[in-house]
Design a protein around this motif. Structure first.
Motif, PDB file in Angstrom:
ATOM      1  N   ARG A  11       0.812  -1.220   0.000  1.00 47.18           N
ATOM      2  CA  ARG A  11       0.000   0.000   0.000  1.00 47.18           C
ATOM      3  C   ARG A  11       0.841   1.262   0.000  1.00 47.18           C
ATOM      4  NH1 ARG A  11      -4.590  -1.785   4.279  1.00 47.18           N
ATOM      5  NH2 ARG A  11      -5.855  -2.860   2.750  1.00 47.18           N
ATOM      6  N   ASN A  60      -4.968  -1.281  -7.309  1.00 42.25           N
ATOM      7  CA  ASN A  60      -4.130  -0.546  -6.353  1.00 42.25           C
ATOM      8  C   ASN A  60      -3.777   0.871  -6.782  1.00 42.25           C
ATOM      9  OD1 ASN A  60      -4.161  -2.562  -4.491  1.00 42.25           O
ATOM     10  ND2 ASN A  60      -2.293  -3.530  -5.247  1.00 42.25           N
ATOM     11  N   LYS A  87     -10.375   2.033   0.037  1.00 44.38           N
ATOM     12  CA  LYS A  87     -10.225   1.079  -1.073  1.00 44.38           C
ATOM     13  C   LYS A  87     -11.582   0.449  -1.436  1.00 44.38           C
ATOM     14  CE  LYS A  87      -8.247  -1.668  -3.976  1.00 44.38           C
ATOM     15  NZ  LYS A  87      -7.710  -2.976  -3.935  1.00 44.38           N
TER      16      LYS A  87
END
Ligand SMILES: Nc1ncnc2c1ncn2[C@@H]1O[C@H](COP(=O)(O)OP(=O)(O)OP(=O)(O)O)[C@@H](O)[C@H]1O
Ligand SMILES: [Mg+2]
Length: 443
Positions: free
Chosen positions: A74, A320, A353
């Motif tokens: 992350r 991502n 997310k």
């Protein structure tokens, strides 16, 4: 063997013997090695050192290797990851790979197995780094994201930019970066030194739009005291971006078709046509095919515009990329507001997310701007999120939780907010330190 100087490897294992052994082995191969005996100290090291490769054990007390890998995925996108473990199970390997580890080595392993895995992961890293360099074009033009769907978009942008006159039709939900993509095409094309002119076709009344686009000659209507050029003349040599094209009135659509077919325009009040050399890029967040079917948009014009088609994926399909964008905007707004750079807590990142982002990148940008203005601590917690997110977490996590869990969880958040100062946290919560400790120690 080629020198491996310059590559920094971080090894994380709770067994000091293992750390020592691997360290010695890797040093003999000229790698620079840093060690950490817990995930927490690995996080500190990552923050302060440039690490190329992380090798981590799976089972460790407190925070395990999987969570460390998740944290790394992350927050850092430029390092390789290898997981080692004495508890080799298929399940463990699958989880490790899913979390982002590229290689999984079961213990006990030979030096050769370790070196082979390291070389492979470092070679992959090099490939990624050189691919990233090649992508500088997209970085220059401000488009962030390296997910598969965005790579497809970049490829289309490059294709469009490699021609100077092909029309481009960009679709995508609101806030997905359609205008950004149009600029990227213009500024990486041979037209880049001529103007890029965006026009928002919706909302401009019909007569005004015609005037804006094509200009008028003196005396062509009451108030036309001077001959005035339109955007097509101003953009000569460059690119016109017709945003919200689906909403263009039919009378203007005919005139646009003429520009595309004949490469010429008529100013209002003039019978003499003028040649123009302009590339048209059109965009819409509406369903253009439906508009064509219903007759509100000309089919022939649509085909003429849709020579290169680019579809911008919604943010929720970009994997991502969301972390890249979050960190980028956080950095940008912190700088702008002169605030120290805070970090998102893992729980906050999870919520961001999993949110559906109906307003896409624009909404994300606004939310991070809001958070940067409002938040005070070093860590951005769930409670720092705009209300919309906060209430949705409570719904997801808390409604099935026992009260003791909710209390403990809340106390932990308050503590985090006070940098673990129990006295201050207890004061905020209106309880004494003893009660606070009692709750924290509860199961
Ligand atoms: N991939 C990206 N990387 C960085 N910033 C982005 C990206 N995509 C969009 N943005 C930013 O998000 C905002 C919205 O982008 P843009 O105006 O291009 O979207 P749009 O698709 O034209 O939206 P609308 O349909 O509402 O007109 C802009 O501030 C833009 O700079
Ligand atoms: Mg737009």
């Amino acid at each position: 063997m080629a020198s491996k100087n310059g590559k920094n490897i971080l090894i994380v294992d709770d067994s000091l013997d293992t750390l020592e052994l691997i360290k010695r082995n890797l040093k003999s191969k000229n790698y620079t090695v840093v060690t950490a005996s817990s995930a927490q100290s690995a996080v500190d090291i990552l923050e302060n050192h440039k690490i190329d490769l992380l090798i981590t054990d799976l089972k460790m007390p407190k925070v395990d290797g999987l969570n460390l890998i998740k944290h790394v995925k992350r927050n850092y996108n430029d390092l390789g990851i290898i997981m080692i473990t004495g508890f080799a199970t298929i399940d463990g390997a699958v989880k490790a790979i899913k979390a982002g580890s590229e290689e999984f080595i079961p213990k006990p392993f030979t030096d050769q197995e370790l070196f082979k895995a390291i070389e492979k992961v470092l070679a992959n890293l090099e490939t990624r780094r050189s691919a990233a360099k090649k992508q500088t074009n997209s970085i220059i033009t401000g488009m962030i994201g390296d997910s598969h769907p965005m790579k497809k978009v970049y490829a289309r942008i490059c294709k469009a930019a490699s021609t100077s006159s092909a029309t481009v039709f960009i679709t995508g939900e609101s806030g997905t970066g359609k205008e950004l993509a149009a600029r990227a095409i213009h500024y990486t094309s041979s037209r880049s030194s001529d103007p890029f002119i965006p026009i928002h076709c919706a909302g401009i009344p019909e007569e005004l739009l015609e005037n804006e686009l094509f200009g008028h000659v003196k005396g062509s209507f009451t108030g036309a005291y001077e001959t005035r050029a339109g955007f097509f003349q101003t953009a000569d040599g460059g690119t016109i971006f017709l945003d919200e094209i689906a909403e263009t009135p039919l009378s203007i659509q005919v005139k646009l078709l003429r520009v595309l077919q004949e490469k010429e325009i008529f100013m209002i009040g003039s019978r003499k046509s003028q040649k123009v050399n302009v590339r048209i890029i059109a965009a819409t967040n509406k369903d253009i095919e439906k508009a064509v079917e219903s007759g509100s948009f000309r089919k022939d014009l649509f085909y003429r515009l849709n020579v290169v088609n680019i579809k911008l994926p919604p943010l929720r399909e970009r994997g991502n990329d969301i972390f890249l964008l979050l960190n980028l905007f956080l950095e940008k707004f912190s700088k702008e507001l002169n605030k120290p750079l805070a970090k998102f807590s893992d729980e906050t990142l999870d919520i961001l997310k999993n949110y559906s982002w109906p307003g896409n990148v624009r909404e994300l940008q606004n939310v991070i701007n809001q958070i940067t203005i409002m938040s005070e601590g070093e860590i951005i917690n769930v409670s720092d999120l705009p209300k919309l997110f906060y209430s949705s977490t409570i719904k997801n996590d808390y409604f099935n939780a026992p009260l003791s869990y909710v209390i403990k969880d809340h106390i932990q958040k308050v503590l985090e907010n006070h940098a673990n100062n129990k006295t201050k946290a207890a004061k905020t919560l209106g309880i004494d330190r003893k009660t606070l400790a009692k709750y924290l120690n509860s199961k």
